[in-house]
Design a protein around this motif. Sequence first.
Motif, short mmCIF file in Angstrom:
data_model
loop_
_atom_site.label_atom_id
_atom_site.label_comp_id
_atom_site.label_asym_id
_atom_site.label_seq_id
_atom_site.Cartn_x
_atom_site.Cartn_y
_atom_site.Cartn_z
N GLN A 73 0.82 -1.21 0.00
CA GLN A 73 0.00 0.00 0.00
C GLN A 73 0.86 1.27 0.00
O GLN A 73 0.48 2.28 0.57
N THR A 76 -0.97 4.52 -0.82
CA THR A 76 -1.69 5.16 0.27
C THR A 76 -0.72 5.91 1.18
O THR A 76 -1.00 7.03 1.62
N LYS A 90 -7.71 14.21 0.48
CA LYS A 90 -7.15 12.86 0.43
C LYS A 90 -8.24 11.81 0.49
O LYS A 90 -8.10 10.72 -0.06
N ARG A 93 -9.82 10.09 -2.50
CA ARG A 93 -8.94 9.20 -3.26
C ARG A 93 -8.76 7.82 -2.62
O ARG A 93 -8.01 7.00 -3.13
N VAL A 94 -9.43 7.59 -1.47
CA VAL A 94 -9.37 6.30 -0.78
C VAL A 94 -10.77 5.93 -0.30
O VAL A 94 -11.63 6.80 -0.14
N GLU A 95 -10.95 4.65 -0.04
CA GLU A 95 -12.22 4.22 0.54
C GLU A 95 -12.13 4.33 2.06
O GLU A 95 -11.13 3.95 2.66
N TRP A 96 -13.19 4.87 2.65
CA TRP A 96 -13.22 5.05 4.10
C TRP A 96 -14.67 5.05 4.56
O TRP A 96 -15.60 5.18 3.75
N LEU A 106 -9.98 4.12 7.29
CA LEU A 106 -9.62 3.61 5.97
C LEU A 106 -10.02 2.14 5.89
O LEU A 106 -9.58 1.32 6.70
N ASP A 108 -9.37 -0.13 3.56
CA ASP A 108 -8.43 -1.08 2.96
C ASP A 108 -7.08 -1.13 3.68
O ASP A 108 -6.06 -1.42 3.09
N CYS A 109 -7.08 -0.85 4.96
CA CYS A 109 -5.81 -0.93 5.68
C CYS A 109 -5.68 -2.30 6.35
O CYS A 109 -6.64 -3.06 6.41
#
Length: 161
Positions: A73, A76, A90, A93-96, A106, A108-109
Amino acid sequence: MAGAGGFADVLDYPMYVVTTAAGDERAGCLVGFASQCSMDPPRFMVWLSKANHTYRVARHASHLAVHTLRRDQRGTAELFGGRTGDDIDKFGRVEWSPGVGAVPVLTDCCAWLVGRILERVDAGDHVGHLLAPVAESPPGPVRPPLVRFSDVMDLSPGHPA
């Protein structure tokens, strides 16, 4: 210490993405200064640079979320470490998803915890945030390699430390 040679040069600590929210503002950044600091009661300390947008939002927040990233990652890590929330969103630009205290978690962490801020400690150019965990991700089936300092030491930070 960092970059000064000797002790600091051999450290290769995990990196974390810390997120927070206050009012209608969300923020997040990549940090290396963080650690569990008590087992009973459970406590975690996160240090945020005073130069950082996330610090400015965290001053008014009740909670922080701390995320570990898998080594794959790096994108990220680059987003949260190499860009500033002063310039971009930010979280677009990420799934949360919203966590306790409305902090962005987040999705996908590797693992995450949300902590209630118990205390803030001014230690120079960083302020420590003592967290009491109130929510965390379920345990995963494996422990993947995590993003470490050596994986991101070539990033140009969104803000100076």
